[in-house]
Write an enzyme that holds these catalytic residues in place. Structure first.
Site, PDB file in Angstrom:
ATOM      1  N   SER A 230       1.101  -1.100   0.441  1.00 20.16           N
ATOM      2  CA  SER A 230      -0.215  -0.136  -0.295  1.00 20.16           C
ATOM      3  C   SER A 230       0.952   1.740   0.106  1.00 20.16           C
ATOM      4  CB  SER A 230      -0.986  -0.431   1.297  1.00 20.16           C
ATOM      5  OG  SER A 230      -2.059   0.307   1.007  1.00 20.16           O
ATOM      6  N   PHE A 231       0.891   2.171   1.452  1.00 16.23           N
ATOM      7  CA  PHE A 231       1.378   3.366   1.044  1.00 16.23           C
ATOM      8  C   PHE A 231       3.242   2.692   1.141  1.00 16.23           C
ATOM      9  CE2 PHE A 231       3.539   6.358   4.305  1.00 16.23           C
ATOM     10  CZ  PHE A 231       3.803   7.296   2.998  1.00 16.23           C
TER      11      PHE A 231
END
Length: 404
Positions: A230-231
């Site tokens: 994700s991030f």
């Protein structure tokens, strides 16, 4: 992919929870029954119903453990851990609420109970970092008699170290890799107990982690891979630009730039002449009826330790691979989910900016892996990722290509 709920955030988080079923993190029926009781858009209802099913699984695990049923106890503790994590998810708007911390601790505690009952060796580790330590788990591959390759995994904007077992460690172990999962600044125990926020220069985090890994005699120091989720699809490539002991990097999914300023521009209907006060008022209004935006802002304020939306915008401004991507040297796998509602367009931007040996992996609606981080198709995703990683760690460079 609309899954039970019309609300995009609720649908996705349910899919995320269910997706861990192949690795013991969920039972599909439990999840669907729980979802049927939740009032859509109501954060308290979400917490209450997931906590309820987590408690049931937790009690089942305790009963099995008392009866000497190791496998049954392990399975139920794993589900309880994932359900407690899901229960806590939308509580980040009130980080001082003791319910948030206690629910997260239950997720951690039940996972650690399960880890004691696993067939593989799982160690809780503390990694030295700037005068403190980062919490992690070191998973030892079965029947390892000589140094093995290792996959380091960290999450992103909201994941926990315990969730990373389902999100990659279990698949790595199945394939004979050692695995280290850890929580960095802004994540898991580091933000909840130490209140250390995210930082954009993630190499300052990864270098001490790699120092720790190479100190382990069971690890082959020439075959260290890093995956960010994700991030983490920004954080991992950022670290790889400066930490050149990495033999491979996986961005799941690829993120070139993580700036609230850029992400928020879509709310202004194409306007470029707006003031920050207008932007702030628009976001506040959207948060009243859009649970995903409300959560994204709440979680950002919590994990970046920002006191206002303006401060959150400022703190995310350095989170970009601009001027840095060409410093990544190791072979890199950039992943894209066709209908990613968080980072649309970002994987391609990252891939284009890289000059290292690189490969692009796109899962589509036809694959069932079109959602952010390919939830709903983790078995397929891991098949593709580890096929790439197996080949990459055997040779010095992977030719540029596309996986189909």
């Amino acid at each position: 992919m609309k899954f039970i709920f019309n609300d995009e955030a609720y649908s996705f988080e349910l899919l995320r929870t269910v997706s861990y079923a192949p690795y013991g993190g969920a039972d599909i029926g439990e999840c669907l029954v729980t979802a049927s009781r939740i009032v859509e858009g109501d954060f308290e209802s979400w917490h209450k119903e997931w906590f309820r099913v987590a408690e049931r699984a937790h009690a089942l695990a305790d009963e099995a453990l008392a009866a000497g049923q190791r496998i049954g106890a392990r399975e139920a503790y794993l589900r309880a851990s994932n359900y407690y994590r899901t229960s806590e998810f939308f509580l980040h708007g009130s980080p001082e609420d003791p319910c948030m911390l206690s629910t997260w601790k239950l997720s951690r505690d039940t996972f650690r109970q399960a880890a004691k009952l696993m067939d593989t060796k799982v160690e809780q580790v503390s990694i030295p970092y700037e005068g403190t330590t980062l919490s992690g788990y070191f998973y030892t591959a079965a029947d390892a008699t000589e140094p093995r390759p290792i996959l380091i995994i960290h999450g992103g904007y909201d994941s926990t170290g315990e969730e990373l077992y389902f999100g990659g460690a279990a698949a790595a172990l199945q394939r004979g890799y050692h695995c280290l999962t850890f929580e960095g600044p802004g994540q898991g125990s580091v933000i909840r107990e130490q209140r250390i926020p995210f930082r954009h220069d993630w190499e300052k985090v990864i270098t001490p982690v790699v120092d720790y890994v190479v100190s382990r005699p069971e690890v082959d120091p020439g075959r260290i891979a890093l995956m960010g989720i994700s991030f983490g699809g920004y954080l991992a490539p950022r670290a790889a630009a400066f930490e050149h002991r990495l033999a491979a990097c996986i961005a799941n999914d690829g993120v070139h730039t993580f700036r609230f300023r850029e992400m928020g521009q879509k709310f202004m209907a194409g306007r470029t002449d707006y003031t920050f006060e207008e932007y702030e008022a628009t976001v506040a209004k959207i948060m009243e009826h859009h649970s995903g935006v409300r959560w994204a802002v709440d979680n950002g304020m919590f994990t970046f330790q920002a006191n206002s939306l303006r401060e959150l915008v400022e703190k995310t401004e350095p989170c970009t691979m601009e001027g840095i991507a060409d410093q990544v040297l190791c072979p890199t796998l950039v992943c894209e989910a066709e209908e990613d509602h968080f980072f649309a367009g970002q994987p391609e931007r990252l891939y284009d900016a890289l000059s290292c040996p690189k490969t692009y992996l796109k899962l589509t609606k036809e694959d069932g892996g079109e959602e952010h981080c390919h939830f709903g198709a983790l078995l397929l995703f891991n098949h593709r990722v580890f096929s790439w990683l197996d080949e990459t760690l055997k040779i010095s460079a992977e030719p540029t290509g596309v996986l189909h």
